[in-house]
Write an enzyme that holds these catalytic residues in place. Structure first.
Site, PDB file in Angstrom:
ATOM      1  N   GLU A  44       0.850  -1.203  -0.022  1.00 22.54           N
ATOM      2  CA  GLU A  44       0.067  -0.190  -0.131  1.00 22.54           C
ATOM      3  C   GLU A  44       0.842   1.343   0.039  1.00 22.54           C
ATOM      4  O   GLU A  44       2.185   1.107   0.222  1.00 22.54           O
ATOM      5  CB  GLU A  44      -0.901  -0.139   1.240  1.00 22.54           C
ATOM      6  CG  GLU A  44      -0.163   0.044   2.630  1.00 22.54           C
ATOM      7  CD  GLU A  44      -0.781  -0.040   3.716  1.00 22.54           C
ATOM      8  OE1 GLU A  44      -2.077  -0.442   3.835  1.00 22.54           O
ATOM      9  OE2 GLU A  44      -0.484   0.621   5.008  1.00 22.54           O
TER      10      GLU A  44
ATOM     11  N   HIS B 159       0.186   5.543   1.149  1.00 26.36           N
ATOM     12  CA  HIS B 159      -0.835   6.615   1.588  1.00 26.36           C
ATOM     13  C   HIS B 159       0.082   8.057   1.866  1.00 26.36           C
ATOM     14  O   HIS B 159       1.343   8.027   1.744  1.00 26.36           O
ATOM     15  CB  HIS B 159      -1.459   6.208   2.776  1.00 26.36           C
ATOM     16  CG  HIS B 159      -0.652   5.361   3.627  1.00 26.36           C
ATOM     17  ND1 HIS B 159       0.676   5.846   4.308  1.00 26.36           N
ATOM     18  CD2 HIS B 159      -0.767   3.890   3.878  1.00 26.36           C
ATOM     19  CE1 HIS B 159       1.388   4.665   4.875  1.00 26.36           C
ATOM     20  NE2 HIS B 159       0.367   3.668   4.788  1.00 26.36           N
TER      21      HIS B 159
ATOM     22  N   HIS C  34       4.802   6.684   8.248  1.00 21.96           N
ATOM     23  CA  HIS C  34       5.142   5.564   9.393  1.00 21.96           C
ATOM     24  C   HIS C  34       6.534   5.774  10.231  1.00 21.96           C
ATOM     25  O   HIS C  34       7.465   5.896   9.576  1.00 21.96           O
ATOM     26  CB  HIS C  34       4.804   3.951   8.924  1.00 21.96           C
ATOM     27  CG  HIS C  34       3.691   3.701   8.473  1.00 21.96           C
ATOM     28  ND1 HIS C  34       2.551   3.993   8.916  1.00 21.96           N
ATOM     29  CD2 HIS C  34       3.463   2.906   7.315  1.00 21.96           C
ATOM     30  CE1 HIS C  34       1.270   3.311   8.330  1.00 21.96           C
ATOM     31  NE2 HIS C  34       2.068   2.696   7.202  1.00 21.96           N
TER      32      HIS C  34
ATOM     33  N   HIS D 202       5.010   0.435   0.085  1.00 17.79           N
ATOM     34  CA  HIS D 202       5.585  -0.498   1.290  1.00 17.79           C
ATOM     35  C   HIS D 202       4.844  -1.599   1.583  1.00 17.79           C
ATOM     36  O   HIS D 202       3.602  -1.605   1.438  1.00 17.79           O
ATOM     37  CB  HIS D 202       5.838   0.403   2.347  1.00 17.79           C
ATOM     38  CG  HIS D 202       4.520   1.090   2.956  1.00 17.79           C
ATOM     39  ND1 HIS D 202       4.024   2.231   2.477  1.00 17.79           N
ATOM     40  CD2 HIS D 202       3.743   0.642   4.043  1.00 17.79           C
ATOM     41  CE1 HIS D 202       2.916   2.477   3.122  1.00 17.79           C
ATOM     42  NE2 HIS D 202       2.702   1.683   4.022  1.00 17.79           N
TER      43      HIS D 202
ATOM     44  N   CYS E 286       4.388   0.801  15.281  1.00 17.94           N
ATOM     45  CA  CYS E 286       4.320   1.403  13.948  1.00 17.94           C
ATOM     46  C   CYS E 286       3.529   2.897  14.521  1.00 17.94           C
ATOM     47  O   CYS E 286       2.679   2.463  15.015  1.00 17.94           O
ATOM     48  CB  CYS E 286       3.628   0.742  12.891  1.00 17.94           C
ATOM     49  SG  CYS E 286       3.257   1.848  11.695  1.00 17.94           S
TER      50      CYS E 286
HETATM   51 MN    MN Z   1       1.210   1.717   5.691  1.00 17.75          MN
END
Ligand code: MN
Length: 152
Positions: free
Chosen positions: A66, A68, A72, A106, A120
Protein backbone atom coordinates in the site's frame (compact mmCIF):
# COMPACT_ATOMS: atom_id res chain seq x y z
CA UNK A 1 -6.03 1.43 28.51
CA UNK A 2 -7.18 4.03 30.97
CA UNK A 3 -6.56 4.55 34.67
CA UNK A 4 -3.09 3.15 35.09
CA UNK A 5 0.07 4.79 33.77
CA UNK A 6 2.18 1.72 33.12
CA UNK A 7 1.37 -1.64 31.59
CA UNK A 8 3.83 -4.50 31.97
CA UNK A 9 4.35 -7.19 29.38
CA UNK A 10 2.11 -10.19 29.99
CA UNK A 11 4.29 -12.69 31.86
CA UNK A 12 2.73 -15.95 30.75
CA UNK A 13 3.95 -15.65 27.19
CA UNK A 14 7.14 -14.84 25.35
CA UNK A 15 5.19 -13.04 22.66
CA UNK A 16 4.44 -9.32 22.64
CA UNK A 17 1.18 -8.98 24.52
CA UNK A 18 0.12 -6.36 27.07
CA UNK A 19 -2.49 -6.54 29.78
CA UNK A 20 -5.74 -4.75 28.81
CA UNK A 21 -4.61 -4.45 25.16
CA UNK A 22 -6.79 -6.60 22.89
CA UNK A 23 -5.26 -8.44 19.94
CA UNK A 24 -7.19 -7.26 16.88
CA UNK A 25 -7.43 -8.14 13.24
CA UNK A 26 -4.83 -6.26 11.18
CA UNK A 27 -7.46 -4.38 9.17
CA UNK A 28 -11.10 -3.62 9.82
CA UNK A 29 -12.11 -4.94 6.43
CA UNK A 30 -10.81 -7.81 4.38
CA UNK A 31 -10.82 -5.80 1.16
CA UNK A 32 -7.02 -5.39 1.27
CA UNK A 33 -4.81 -8.44 0.76
CA UNK A 34 -2.65 -9.50 3.72
CA UNK A 35 -1.76 -12.72 5.50
CA UNK A 36 -1.36 -13.66 9.17
CA UNK A 37 -1.11 -10.22 10.80
CA UNK A 38 -2.45 -9.02 14.16
CA UNK A 39 -2.74 -5.46 15.50
CA UNK A 40 -2.62 -4.07 19.03
CA UNK A 41 -3.24 -0.38 19.69
CA UNK A 42 -0.90 0.65 22.53
CA UNK A 43 -1.45 4.40 22.68
CA UNK A 44 -4.04 6.62 21.04
CA UNK A 45 -6.15 9.68 21.59
CA UNK A 46 -6.10 12.20 24.41
CA UNK A 47 -3.41 14.86 24.03
CA UNK A 48 -1.36 12.59 21.74
CA UNK A 49 -1.95 13.37 18.08
CA UNK A 50 -0.56 9.99 17.17
CA UNK A 51 -1.34 6.32 17.55
CA UNK A 52 1.23 3.68 18.46
CA UNK A 53 0.36 0.18 17.24
CA UNK A 54 2.13 -3.16 17.52
CA UNK A 55 1.77 -5.40 14.49
CA UNK A 56 2.86 -8.97 14.42
CA UNK A 57 3.26 -10.83 11.15
CA UNK A 58 3.34 -14.61 11.59
CA UNK A 59 6.10 -16.63 9.89
CA UNK A 60 5.63 -16.42 6.13
CA UNK A 61 2.97 -13.71 6.45
CA UNK A 62 2.85 -10.22 4.99
CA UNK A 63 1.13 -6.86 5.38
CA UNK A 64 -0.78 -5.13 2.59
CA UNK A 65 1.20 -3.61 -0.27
CA UNK A 66 0.00 0.00 0.00
CA UNK A 67 0.84 3.69 0.03
CA UNK A 68 -0.71 6.79 1.60
CA UNK A 69 0.02 10.44 2.38
CA UNK A 70 0.70 9.76 6.06
CA UNK A 71 4.09 8.45 7.18
CA UNK A 72 5.09 5.55 9.42
CA UNK A 73 7.78 5.45 12.12
CA UNK A 74 8.55 1.77 12.67
CA UNK A 75 10.69 -0.07 15.24
CA UNK A 76 11.17 -3.82 15.04
CA UNK A 77 10.58 -5.46 18.44
CA UNK A 78 10.64 -9.13 17.61
CA UNK A 79 11.89 -11.56 15.01
CA UNK A 80 13.06 -10.63 11.56
CA UNK A 81 11.96 -10.24 7.97
CA UNK A 82 12.09 -7.75 5.14
CA UNK A 83 10.23 -4.70 3.95
CA UNK A 84 9.76 -2.99 0.65
CA UNK A 85 10.16 0.78 0.91
CA UNK A 86 9.77 2.40 -2.50
CA UNK A 87 12.24 0.62 -4.77
CA UNK A 88 14.34 -0.90 -1.96
CA UNK A 89 13.96 -4.20 -0.11
CA UNK A 90 15.41 -3.89 3.39
CA UNK A 91 16.42 -6.67 5.75
CA UNK A 92 14.85 -6.18 9.19
CA UNK A 93 16.00 -7.35 12.62
CA UNK A 94 15.12 -6.52 16.21
CA UNK A 95 15.58 -2.84 17.14
CA UNK A 96 15.86 -1.67 13.53
CA UNK A 97 14.13 1.63 12.87
CA UNK A 98 12.38 2.21 9.54
CA UNK A 99 10.85 5.44 8.28
CA UNK A 100 8.20 5.07 5.60
CA UNK A 101 7.85 8.41 3.76
CA UNK A 102 4.61 9.75 2.31
CA UNK A 103 3.21 8.16 -0.87
CA UNK A 104 5.83 5.40 -1.01
CA UNK A 105 4.81 1.80 -1.75
CA UNK A 106 5.58 -0.42 1.23
CA UNK A 107 5.03 -3.96 2.45
CA UNK A 108 6.39 -5.95 5.40
CA UNK A 109 7.09 -9.68 5.29
CA UNK A 110 8.10 -11.99 8.12
CA UNK A 111 10.83 -14.55 7.58
CA UNK A 112 9.62 -18.05 6.78
CA UNK A 113 10.52 -19.46 10.20
CA UNK A 114 10.00 -16.58 12.65
CA UNK A 115 7.45 -13.81 13.16
CA UNK A 116 8.10 -10.14 12.53
CA UNK A 117 6.77 -7.89 15.30
CA UNK A 118 7.05 -4.12 15.03
CA UNK A 119 5.81 -0.90 16.57
CA UNK A 120 4.29 1.53 14.06
CA UNK A 121 3.58 5.16 14.89
CA UNK A 122 1.07 7.13 12.80
CA UNK A 123 -0.84 10.38 13.05
CA UNK A 124 -4.30 9.97 14.52
CA UNK A 125 -5.75 11.97 11.61
CA UNK A 126 -4.61 10.22 8.46
CA UNK A 127 -5.70 9.27 4.97
CA UNK A 128 -6.76 5.77 3.96
CA UNK A 129 -4.20 3.47 2.32
CA UNK A 130 -4.30 3.08 -1.44
CA UNK A 131 -3.70 -0.23 -3.21
CA UNK A 132 -1.71 -0.42 -6.47
CA UNK A 133 -3.63 -0.37 -9.73
CA UNK A 134 -2.75 -3.02 -12.34
CA UNK A 135 -0.56 -0.42 -14.12
CA UNK A 136 1.22 0.51 -10.89
CA UNK A 137 1.73 -3.17 -10.06
CA UNK A 138 3.26 -3.76 -13.48
CA UNK A 139 5.62 -0.83 -12.91
CA UNK A 140 6.67 -2.25 -9.54
CA UNK A 141 7.19 -5.69 -11.07
CA UNK A 142 9.53 -4.26 -13.71
CA UNK A 143 12.22 -4.71 -11.06
CA UNK A 144 12.80 -8.49 -10.74
CA UNK A 145 13.75 -8.27 -7.05
CA UNK A 146 10.56 -6.38 -6.25
CA UNK A 147 8.52 -8.75 -8.43
CA UNK A 148 9.87 -11.67 -6.40
CA UNK A 149 9.18 -9.93 -3.10
CA UNK A 150 5.73 -8.42 -3.27
CA UNK A 151 2.61 -10.35 -2.34
CA UNK A 152 -0.79 -9.20 -3.59
MN1 MN B 1 1.06 1.71 5.60
Amino acid sequence: MTGNSIFRPAEETATCRWSEVPVLAYKETDSAPFREVTRQVLFEGGPLACQLRYFEVAPGGHTTLERHAHVHGVMVLRGHGHCLVGDRILSLATQDLVYIPALIWHQFRAAAEVPLGFLCMVNTERDRPELPSPIELAALRADPAIAAFIQT
